[in-house]
Write an enzyme that holds these catalytic residues in place. Structure first.
Site, PDB file in Angstrom:
ATOM      1  N   LYS A   1      60.526   5.098  41.182  1.00  0.00           N
ATOM      2  CA  LYS A   1      60.632   6.576  40.516  1.00  0.00           C
ATOM      3  C   LYS A   1      59.283   6.862  40.036  1.00  0.00           C
ATOM      4  O   LYS A   1      58.957   6.047  39.018  1.00  0.00           O
ATOM      5  CB  LYS A   1      61.819   6.690  39.682  1.00  0.00           C
ATOM      6  CG  LYS A   1      61.655   8.077  38.714  1.00  0.00           C
ATOM      7  CD  LYS A   1      62.826   8.292  38.114  1.00  0.00           C
ATOM      8  CE  LYS A   1      63.999   8.782  38.887  1.00  0.00           C
ATOM      9  NZ  LYS A   1      63.797  10.158  39.245  1.00  0.00           N
ATOM     10  N   HIS A  54      61.145  18.248  40.615  1.00  0.00           N
ATOM     11  CA  HIS A  54      62.651  17.861  40.864  1.00  0.00           C
ATOM     12  C   HIS A  54      62.807  16.281  40.886  1.00  0.00           C
ATOM     13  O   HIS A  54      62.142  15.617  41.643  1.00  0.00           O
ATOM     14  CB  HIS A  54      62.856  18.426  42.173  1.00  0.00           C
ATOM     15  CG  HIS A  54      64.279  18.672  42.662  1.00  0.00           C
ATOM     16  ND1 HIS A  54      64.965  19.841  42.872  1.00  0.00           N
ATOM     17  CD2 HIS A  54      65.134  17.731  42.556  1.00  0.00           C
ATOM     18  CE1 HIS A  54      65.984  19.597  43.068  1.00  0.00           C
ATOM     19  NE2 HIS A  54      66.503  18.355  42.858  1.00  0.00           N
ATOM     20  N   ALA A  55      63.965  16.198  40.218  1.00  0.00           N
ATOM     21  CA  ALA A  55      64.209  14.450  40.028  1.00  0.00           C
ATOM     22  C   ALA A  55      64.416  13.951  41.564  1.00  0.00           C
ATOM     23  O   ALA A  55      65.173  14.474  42.195  1.00  0.00           O
ATOM     24  CB  ALA A  55      65.407  14.581  39.095  1.00  0.00           C
ATOM     25  N   HIS A  56      63.698  12.861  41.691  1.00  0.00           N
ATOM     26  CA  HIS A  56      63.873  12.050  42.775  1.00  0.00           C
ATOM     27  C   HIS A  56      63.308  10.733  42.727  1.00  0.00           C
ATOM     28  O   HIS A  56      62.392  10.524  41.830  1.00  0.00           O
ATOM     29  CB  HIS A  56      63.210  12.849  43.950  1.00  0.00           C
ATOM     30  CG  HIS A  56      61.731  13.096  43.984  1.00  0.00           C
ATOM     31  ND1 HIS A  56      60.919  13.689  43.148  1.00  0.00           N
ATOM     32  CD2 HIS A  56      60.684  12.089  44.651  1.00  0.00           C
ATOM     33  CE1 HIS A  56      59.883  13.747  43.273  1.00  0.00           C
ATOM     34  NE2 HIS A  56      59.471  12.740  44.197  1.00  0.00           N
ATOM     35  N   SER A  57      63.407   9.933  43.603  1.00  0.00           N
ATOM     36  CA  SER A  57      62.938   8.527  43.746  1.00  0.00           C
ATOM     37  C   SER A  57      62.540   8.471  45.180  1.00  0.00           C
ATOM     38  O   SER A  57      62.939   9.284  46.243  1.00  0.00           O
ATOM     39  CB  SER A  57      64.041   7.428  43.152  1.00  0.00           C
ATOM     40  OG  SER A  57      65.290   7.677  43.658  1.00  0.00           O
TER      41      SER A  57
END
EC number: 2.7.7.12
Length: 334
Positions: free
Chosen positions: A149, A161-164
């Site tokens: 992440k 935008h929250a992402h991994s």
């Protein structure tokens, strides 16, 4: 006084220099860091309703009445539109770049900090990691996979935008091979797992342990490269993350969310990286390796010394980070 330490697993060296924390910071990051700028939200390609802006989904957690590649999802996994590696194999090339690069979108709404997501989203995320790694471990062409992440400017994120991400390749990185070799060497010479030494090192008189649960030990490593660097080590000592069972992943979701929220209560809103380092995909359990989740708060840029020497300068001793994290966790301030 400054202190130099070398990590027995990674072989990396850190200079602990507490005086560095007192230096004036006249230069600030000029990047626009408004987390909820409406323009960023409107142009967010990972938002629900913009599924056509991504590649087709490979895996998703969806409402039962929703359709693939449309709204109604809680989590989606898609191929990265701008991959570092691609699943195209050229048999005539001596420098094959065959690999996989996926994005795990962790929520359908615009959120920049994973610590602010509900527990259910953490649970979905860690299950998705397991399922995708299990798929790629079946591909004999792939030898290595990493979950990672990037959050914020200092963490190297290009989208808020929250992402991994998951990246898998034919090449085992030298850094991981050094870790595997160190673990095997320590097991042969001392008859015990090197990960036990990471948790409590009698030779250095240092206990890295912050807390333990039924399934995990949490540590601030002896030679932490970053202030408040924190590792989660499974007590099962499984080599492969995708061998984790449901109880372990439930514990991992609860514990990692609590740790991230605790770090935010101590450090304030901050950028970070985390990685799940797991054994080479085709390795057996005899490798003696243990997968780990490693959290790296990013409070400053890497500078010339770090880039030139591959050494780190950390203004916070891990003993200080360990004690403060332990206190915050014990008092329930997360």
């Amino acid at each position: 006084m400054s202190v130099i330490r070398t990590d027995p697993l990674t072989g990396l060296t850190t200079i602990f220099a507490p005086e560095r924390a007192k230096r004036p910071m006249a230069i600030r990051d000029n990047a626009v860091r408004e987390e909820f700028d409406q323009e960023l939200i409107d142009s967010d390609p990972f938002a629900e309703g913009k599924e056509d802006d991504t590649t087709p989904e490979l895996y998703a957690v969806r409402n039962p009445d929703s359709q693939p590649n449309g709204p109604g999802w809680s989590l989606r996994v898609v191929d990265n539109k701008y991959p570092a590696l691609t699943p195209v194999c050229d048999p005539d090339s001596e420098q094959n770049s065959f690999g996989v690069h996926e994005v795990i979108v962790e929520c359908p709404h615009y959120e920049t900090h994973i610590s602010r997501l509900e527990l259910s989203r953490f649970q979905n995320m860690f299950v998705a990691y397991r399922e995708r790694l299990a798929v790629h471990r079946q591909n004999s062409q792939l030898r290595y996979a990493l979950i990672f992440k990037n959050q914020g400017v200092l963490g190297g994120a290009s989208l808020g935008h929250a992402h991994s991400q998951l990246l898998a390749s034919q090449v085992i990185p030298e850094a991981l091979q050094r870790e595997v070799d160190a673990v095997q060497r320590h097991q042969k010479e001392h008859g015990e797992s090197l990960f036990e030494k990471l948790i409590h090192d009698p030779s250095a008189g240092y206990s890295a342990l912050v807390t333990s649960t039924d399934h995990f030990d949490v540590i601030c490593p002896y030679a932490s490269r970053f202030a408040f660097e924190t590792w989660l080590i499974p007590r099962s000592r499984n080599a492969h993350y995708d061998q984790s069972n449901a109880d372990e992943l439930t514990d991992l979701a609860t514990l990692s969310r609590r740790l991230l929220r605790t770090l935010e209560s101590i450090l304030g809103s901050h950028d970070l990286n985390y990685v799940i380092q797991t054994a080479p995909l085709q390795a057996g359990d005899e490798e003696e390796y243990t997968w780990t989740l490693r959290i790296f708060p990013r409070l400053a840029h890497l500078a010339g010394f770090e880039l030139a020497t591959n050494m780190s300068v950390n203004p916070v001793f891990p003993e200080q980070a360990r004690d403060l994290l332990r206190k915050q966790l014990e008092t329930g301030t997360d």
